[in-house]
Design an enzyme around this catalytic site. Structure first.
Site, PDB file in Angstrom:
ATOM      1  CE  LYS A 169       3.279  54.731 -71.658  1.00 33.87           C
ATOM      2  NZ  LYS A 169       4.326  55.707 -71.390  1.00 33.87           N
ATOM      3  CG  HIS A 205      10.093  43.194 -68.864  1.00 35.36           C
ATOM      4  ND1 HIS A 205      10.554  43.330 -70.143  1.00 35.36           N
ATOM      5  CD2 HIS A 205      10.792  44.089 -68.131  1.00 35.36           C
ATOM      6  CE1 HIS A 205      11.474  44.273 -70.197  1.00 35.36           C
ATOM      7  NE2 HIS A 205      11.630  44.742 -68.984  1.00 35.36           N
TER       8      HIS A 205
END
Length: 930
Positions: free
Chosen positions: A587, A153
């Site tokens: 999120k 990532h």
């Protein structure tokens, strides 16, 4: 630039940290003068002093003067000032990492027989004190499991070249502690460090291109080579030492409970660069690393194992194995050992050759190469038994036992590779294949019940679904190629090289069954004529959104009620892996709701699994940042409900977390030691649960707080039509994508929808703008809904903070985020929003929520200031902020200039470069990216 230190106590240890920071700051000052003259140093010092003054006492007039000072810098000086502050943070971070190692050594040196909290010995001592029997301890050792999975990532903003320089500086600074250094040697060390800092100054911090996937694979392997091959077996050795100390008379060989995995080269979700071919190349690179490490170790062993048959009697078994090797392997003269009286060296020469031929495909299937790691271990055991035969058991324990452990841990593939793909890709491929076979005209539009019935039928049908004579689209061909490659790799490297296939955005049972049908097509899953099910690749759902977390128990129960699925889990030792996403759930629902819903999902899934008599291995997809579930490794283990840990844990290690935890052996060891201690502590807690009469009531309170928090969060993030535009304009989100820190795009699709934005740039951008919004927003409103100004309710919250570990962790995580955020500077970023009404309204909401959250945290904790409970971190943030602030103001100015230029259809590569340098610098200063 010599002011910054972490918390200073009167101890000599902290004085040494002060010394190192001052020492490196002075060297950087010399470099600034050397490279830019006294004028550059004076500019940097003036900015630093003004920034410190503003932090001591905020005065509007001084604030305006400071901004004017920043804005008046000419292009050349501005560039140098950015680099000066950014490099200063790099040096401070090196000093602080070294200090962590020094502090542990100081503790061990001064503590004597005292056991260090959080150590392996402290956990084993607790087992003994709580009267756990040897049988109980054996059971704990046999069932505890932790796999740490490195991901690519894109949150590591540092280049490998910069990390290499950091490593050299770190080693040299550590040498300053050597009391035997002469005056001249200290001077030489200073000169060497001056050269390294000049090299750092003149090395480009920015990548000139995005790294390829194989670049990322090599970067991940760097940590295995540098630290993990040595440190991981040392952790096992310490655990066995402690077991022998507190439970003597037992035979302790701890099973493999702690190991590393990887997504790098296997994670293709939204990254078209990760192909089946790249996955194959990844395992080849990993195998090459493992073999090279074993060969290096065996060459070192040849120096130590100089035992001569003219003095000792080795075992006939060893001599016979050497004769067998002679018959099978024709060693070149230069590679053989010529002293016939030194059998261990002769044997090792043949073993080095046999490992070398593991890399030679032409030797496959011949006795000249090891067919498996187990064959290699057999030879090592022959050496081990022979050494003990002539009473060289200390040598066997020191060298051979460790190498055997290394082979057990790393095999011939270094780390187990996970495959990951988005559920939609499987559905699209399945739709195409079924349509071509006239089985289903439009599979994607079928109701879920019909999909499940069809997929169950296909799994029970021994006939293939695909045809080599049928042409498929490129994406479907690639989808099928991945499964074929996994089958080939399992045959070549052993079944353990790849065992899990993760399904991103798993929303229904059919998403998991599709992967099983594809596995069946290539032989990774099959049902024999006698009904026996063989499965060597498990479909692992990744539940990411709040809705998916709600649905997860029902989805898994529906699957396990299918006989064919239950048999597949039985074939995987009655263990089902399930991944839970911390980033996307945050999120989607905000920090309070995400944490609460993850806890509920863990408990409900565990209860569901008990009905089917299976164990669950939970895979926690934590990021490095607070807004993505980031926390120290041992705390992340202990944060789980104890009842959910029995089947083992997997945790992602991402981006900057990997370099901060595993670039130095001392820090890597401490992190893995604390993780082991936490595993044992969790096992104790699971077996001796401490019931709290109020916990059910507290869970209900958190549920209500979560419900209100979710609405507040989604009202702004999803239901305010101006929010997404404001977010893109008031943060460096568009520019973050130009940083070249990962091979993967920042969006899953080429779309401008908020839903398609990945969680990493979402958190990264808010961190850069000093809001840290994902890590705290809507928590205050949720807490206020219960408190409601009533003292009796506040007392309940205070009791929850004192006695309810979930709530304690939540509040402490919130105050860490509040401490790192800075709304004065965030307002500067907000000013970049184009819609004045929207930016005033949205920033006003953020500011009010920040104030409310801060006030309620102080009421609940009873503290005077945020982070009073962790003064070391509180002071570190306080002292770092004045050095991060100039970079933030510079970033705002540069973003405004760059965006104005681009709107006029111009561009400026140097201006973009300066923006990217501020991004790197702020990431170093805040010690977080995404």
């Amino acid at each position: 630039m010599t002011e910054l230190t972490t918390t200073v106590s009167k101890s000599n240890s902290n004085n040494l940290l002060r010394r190192d920071v001052r020492f490196l700051g002075n060297i950087l000052g010399e470099v600034l003068v050397h490279q830019g003259g006294n004028e550059l140093l004076e500019i940097v010092e003036k900015i630093r002093e003004t920034s410190k003054s503003l932090r001591s006492l905020f005065l509007p007039e001084l604030h305006n003067d400071f901004k004017e000072m920043i804005n008046s810098l000419d292009a050349e000086n501005r560039h140098q000032v950015i680099r000066a502050f950014a490099i200063y943070f790099q040096l401070v971070n090196i000093a602080e990492q070294n200090h962590r190692v020094r502090r542990k050594r100081d503790y061990e040196r001064s503590a004597g027989e005292t056991v260090q909290p959080g150590s392996i010995e402290s956990a084993i001592q607790e087992l003994r004190e709580r009267d756990f029997s040897p049988a109980d301890v054996h059971e704990i050792m046999n069932t505890m499991s932790l796999e740490l999975v490195m991901t690519a990532h894109p949150t590591e903003a540092m280049r490998r070249a910069i990390l290499d320089i950091h490593k050299r500086i770190s080693d040299d600074v550590m040498e300053l502690d050597n009391p035997t250094l002469t005056f001249r040697e200290r001077e030489q060390l200073r000169e060497k460090l001056l050269n390294e800092v000049i090299t750092l100054w003149q090395t480009d911090e920015l990548r000139d291109r995005k790294p390829t996937v194989l670049d990322e694979v090599r970067n991940g392997m760097y940590y295995f080579h540098e630290t993990l091959f040595q440190v991981l077996p040392d952790v096992y050795q310490e655990l066995e030492r402690c077991l022998n100390k507190y439970y003597p008379g037992q035979h302790w060989h701890v099973p493999t409970y702690l190991r590393f995995g990887s997504w790098i080269g296997g994670d293709r979700d939204g990254n078209p660069s990760v192909t089946a071919s790249v996955t194959e190349q990844t395992l080849r690179l990993q195998r090459k690393l493992a073999i090279r490490e074993y060969q290096r170790i065996m060459r070192e062993l040849m120096q130590y194992l100089s035992f001569s048959t003219s003095i000792v009697n080795v075992t006939p078994e060893l001599l016979q194995s050497i004769e067998s090797d002679r018959e099978m392997i024709n060693l070149e003269k230069a590679k053989s050992w010529h002293n016939d009286n030194e059998p261990y060296r002769i044997k090792l020469a043949y073993m080095i050759a046999k490992t070398h031929y593991v890399l030679d495909d032409e030797k496959k299937g011949t006795p000249e190469r090891y067919a498996s790691p187990e064959d290699f271990i057999k030879d090592l055991n022959i050496i081990d038994r022979s050494l003990r035969h002539h009473y060289a058991d200390y040598v066997a324990d020191t060298y051979i036992k460790k190498l055997i452990r290394q082979v057990e841990l790393f095999g011939f593939h270094t780390a187990t590779l996970d495959i990951r793909q988005h559920s939609k890709e499987h559905e699209n491929a399945m739709s195409e294949i079924l349509a071509k076979m006239n089985i289903a005209e439009n599979y994607g539009q079928m109701p879920e019940d019909e999909k499940i019935a069809l997929l169950e039928q296909l799994l029970n049908d021994p006939r293939p679904l695909t045809s080599p004579y049928q042409r498929y689209s490129e994406s479907t061909e690639e989808c099928l190629a991945v499964y074929r490659t996994v089958y080939t790799l399992q045959e070549e490297y052993g079944k353990q090289c790849i065992t899990s296939y993760l399904i991103s955005m798993a929303e229904a049972a059919s998403d998991i069954l599709e992967v099983m049908v594809f596995s069946k097509e290539v032989g990774l899953f099959r049902k024999d004529n006698d009904g026996t099910v063989v499965c060597t690749l498990q479909a692992v759902p990744l539940f990411e959104t709040i809705d998916d977390l709600h649905d997860a128990p029902q989805i898994m129960e529906r699957l396990l009620k299918l006989p064919i699925y239950r048999e597949a889990v039985r074939a995987m030792n009655d263990q089902q892996e399930i991944m839970l996403g911390y980033s996307d759930s945050n999120k989607d629902g905000g920090v309070v709701t995400a944490n609460y819903e993850l806890r509920v999902a863990l408990k409900e899934l565990t209860a569901m699994a008990e009905k089917f008599d299976i164990r669950l291995k939970f895979f926690h997809g934590r990021g490095g940042a607070l807004g993505r579930g980031g926390m120290p490794l041992n705390r992340s283990i202990l944060a789980q409900p104890a009842s959910t840990i029995g089947g083992g844990i997997k945790i992602t290690e991402q981006g900057e977390v990997i370099s901060s935890r595993y670039s130095m052996k001392g820090i890597a060891y401490r992190s893995l030691e604390q993780a082991t201690s936490a595993l044992v502590t969790a096992a104790i807690n699971a077996r001796l649960p401490q019931a709290n009469l109020y916990e059910d009531k507290w869970e209900e309170i958190v549920s209500r707080i979560s419900e209100v928090s979710l609405k507040k969060y989604q009202d702004l993030i999803f239901r305010d039509p101006d929010f997404f535009a404001y977010f893109k304009e008031s943060t460096p989100l568009p520019e973050v994508g130009e940083l070249n820190i990962g091979s993967r795009p920042s969006k899953r699709k080429n779309s401008d929808r908020f839903e398609d934005l990945r969680a990493i740039p979402w958190v990264f951008a808010w961190t850069q703008s000093r809001n840290l919004l994902p890590a705290w927003y809507a928590a205050g409103t949720g807490l206020q809904s219960f408190y409601d100004g009533k003292e009796e309710n506040l007392k309940v919250l205070q009791n929850m903070y004192a006695e309810f570990s979930f709530f304690t962790t939540l509040i402490d995580t919130l105050q860490m985020a509040i401490a790192k955020a800075d709304l004065v500077i965030a307002r500067e970023y907000a000013s970049m929003g184009k819609n004045e009404e929207a930016r005033t309204r949205i920033f006003g909401e953020i500011e009010a929520e920040f104030k409310l959250t801060s006030e309620l945290i102080l009421k609940i904790t009873g503290q005077q200031d945020i982070l009073d409970n962790v003064p070391v971190i509180q002071e570190s943030i306080r002292l770092r902020n004045p050095y991060v602030d100039p970079l933030s103001y510079l970033q705002v100015q540069l973003l405004a200039e760059l965006r104005a230029l681009r709107e006029a259809e111009g561009d400026d590569a140097e201006l973009l470069r300066e923006v990217l340098l501020t991004i790197n610098g702020i990431a170093s200063g805040l010690r977080n990216t995404g």
